[in-house]
Write a protein that holds these residues in place. Structure first.
Motif, PDB file in Angstrom:
ATOM      1  N   LEU A  96      75.000  26.177  35.152  1.00 57.93           N
ATOM      2  CA  LEU A  96      74.300  27.009  33.981  1.00 57.93           C
ATOM      3  C   LEU A  96      73.463  26.332  32.980  1.00 57.93           C
ATOM      4  O   LEU A  96      72.632  26.983  32.612  1.00 57.93           O
ATOM      5  CB  LEU A  96      75.680  27.474  33.340  1.00 57.93           C
ATOM      6  N   LYS A  97      73.890  24.952  32.766  1.00 61.71           N
ATOM      7  CA  LYS A  97      72.979  24.238  31.890  1.00 61.71           C
ATOM      8  C   LYS A  97      72.899  22.959  32.428  1.00 61.71           C
ATOM      9  O   LYS A  97      73.634  22.375  32.756  1.00 61.71           O
ATOM     10  CB  LYS A  97      73.741  24.226  30.455  1.00 61.71           C
ATOM     11  N   VAL A  98      71.648  22.351  31.915  1.00 54.96           N
ATOM     12  CA  VAL A  98      71.348  21.021  32.395  1.00 54.96           C
ATOM     13  C   VAL A  98      71.065  20.333  30.781  1.00 54.96           C
ATOM     14  O   VAL A  98      70.227  20.732  29.909  1.00 54.96           O
ATOM     15  CB  VAL A  98      69.895  20.959  33.102  1.00 54.96           C
ATOM     16  N   LEU A  99      71.832  19.531  30.515  1.00 57.00           N
ATOM     17  CA  LEU A  99      71.840  18.735  29.028  1.00 57.00           C
ATOM     18  C   LEU A  99      71.313  17.588  28.869  1.00 57.00           C
ATOM     19  O   LEU A  99      71.300  16.833  27.967  1.00 57.00           O
ATOM     20  CB  LEU A  99      73.409  18.939  28.611  1.00 57.00           C
ATOM     21  N   LEU A 113      75.955  18.260  32.538  1.00 56.73           N
ATOM     22  CA  LEU A 113      75.765  19.675  33.005  1.00 56.73           C
ATOM     23  C   LEU A 113      76.837  20.528  32.799  1.00 56.73           C
ATOM     24  O   LEU A 113      77.975  19.987  32.443  1.00 56.73           O
ATOM     25  CB  LEU A 113      75.405  19.315  34.769  1.00 56.73           C
ATOM     26  N   GLU A 116      79.041  26.347  37.045  1.00 59.25           N
ATOM     27  CA  GLU A 116      80.108  27.630  37.012  1.00 59.25           C
ATOM     28  C   GLU A 116      80.417  27.465  38.364  1.00 59.25           C
ATOM     29  O   GLU A 116      79.611  27.401  39.292  1.00 59.25           O
ATOM     30  CB  GLU A 116      79.119  28.602  36.661  1.00 59.25           C
ATOM     31  N   GLU A 121      83.408  27.905  33.940  1.00 58.36           N
ATOM     32  CA  GLU A 121      82.401  26.606  33.395  1.00 58.36           C
ATOM     33  C   GLU A 121      83.093  25.337  33.326  1.00 58.36           C
ATOM     34  O   GLU A 121      84.260  25.091  32.622  1.00 58.36           O
ATOM     35  CB  GLU A 121      81.994  27.124  32.100  1.00 58.36           C
ATOM     36  N   GLU A 123      82.514  21.407  32.758  1.00 54.16           N
ATOM     37  CA  GLU A 123      81.780  20.267  32.181  1.00 54.16           C
ATOM     38  C   GLU A 123      81.730  18.874  33.215  1.00 54.16           C
ATOM     39  O   GLU A 123      82.684  18.428  33.502  1.00 54.16           O
ATOM     40  CB  GLU A 123      82.134  19.870  30.729  1.00 54.16           C
ATOM     41  N   LYS A 138      68.431  22.023  38.474  1.00 53.47           N
ATOM     42  CA  LYS A 138      67.936  22.702  37.406  1.00 53.47           C
ATOM     43  C   LYS A 138      68.473  24.177  36.905  1.00 53.47           C
ATOM     44  O   LYS A 138      69.396  24.318  37.936  1.00 53.47           O
ATOM     45  CB  LYS A 138      66.272  23.276  37.569  1.00 53.47           C
ATOM     46  N   GLU A 139      68.754  24.678  35.962  1.00 54.46           N
ATOM     47  CA  GLU A 139      69.246  25.762  35.787  1.00 54.46           C
ATOM     48  C   GLU A 139      69.206  26.873  36.482  1.00 54.46           C
ATOM     49  O   GLU A 139      68.108  27.057  37.016  1.00 54.46           O
ATOM     50  CB  GLU A 139      69.056  26.183  34.302  1.00 54.46           C
TER      51      GLU A 139
END
Length: 153
Positions: A96-99, A113, A116, A121, A123, A138-139
């Motif tokens: 879902l997200k790349v931080l 990251l 999901e 979700e 972490e 990637k997202e």
């Protein structure tokens, strides 16, 4: 002609008279509650005991030890160059997200990251301090268990 039946519904006993209906008749079955009665006990005659029969000798069977089970192979991520740590997907899911980004300094426990999986979700945290060498996802990417996601130096 009425046929009489005794039925039990929800612990209550009923006596029912039912008439077999032909094409021309339209009478309905009649039901009336019946006082509970003690259940009847029916004894069943025991079959005669079989005469003693000597046991037959057991057939000789040669038992071999079970074959070893093959160990399942889990796909392993390629080793990171020069001693870095590879963070792999712990379960199948969608990124879902790349931080983090390559070159970024990270601390142990920092969120890298969000994955999901099964509508939850998760972490993905850094296992140690270091510098992000490479981000392999990637997202929106789908990952399987064991897929490399981030390499930390």
């Amino acid at each position: 002609m009425y046929k009489r039946y005794r039925i039990v519904i929800n612990g209550r006993e009923y006596e029912v008279a039912a008439e077999e209906l032909g094409a021309a008749t339209s009478n309905y079955a009649q039901a009336s509650p019946v006082a509970p009665q003690a259940p009847s006990v029916q004894t069943i005659a025991q079959p005669p005991a079989p005469a003693h029969v000597p046991a037959a000798p057991a057939p000789s069977v040669q038992v071999s030890p079970p074959a070893p089970k093959p160990t399942p192979t889990v796909p392993t991520a390629p080793a990171p160059p020069s001693g870095g740590a590879t963070i792999s997907a712990p379960m199948p899911g969608k990124i879902l997200k790349v931080l983090v980004q390559p070159g970024m300094q990270i601390k142990k426990g920092q969120n890298m990251l969000i994955l999901e999986a099964m509508k939850m979700e998760n972490e993905i945290l850094a296992p140690s301090d270091g510098v992000v060498r490479d981000v392999k996802v990637k997202e929106g990417d789908n990952v399987n268990t064991g897929d490399p996601m981030v390499i930390i130096a």
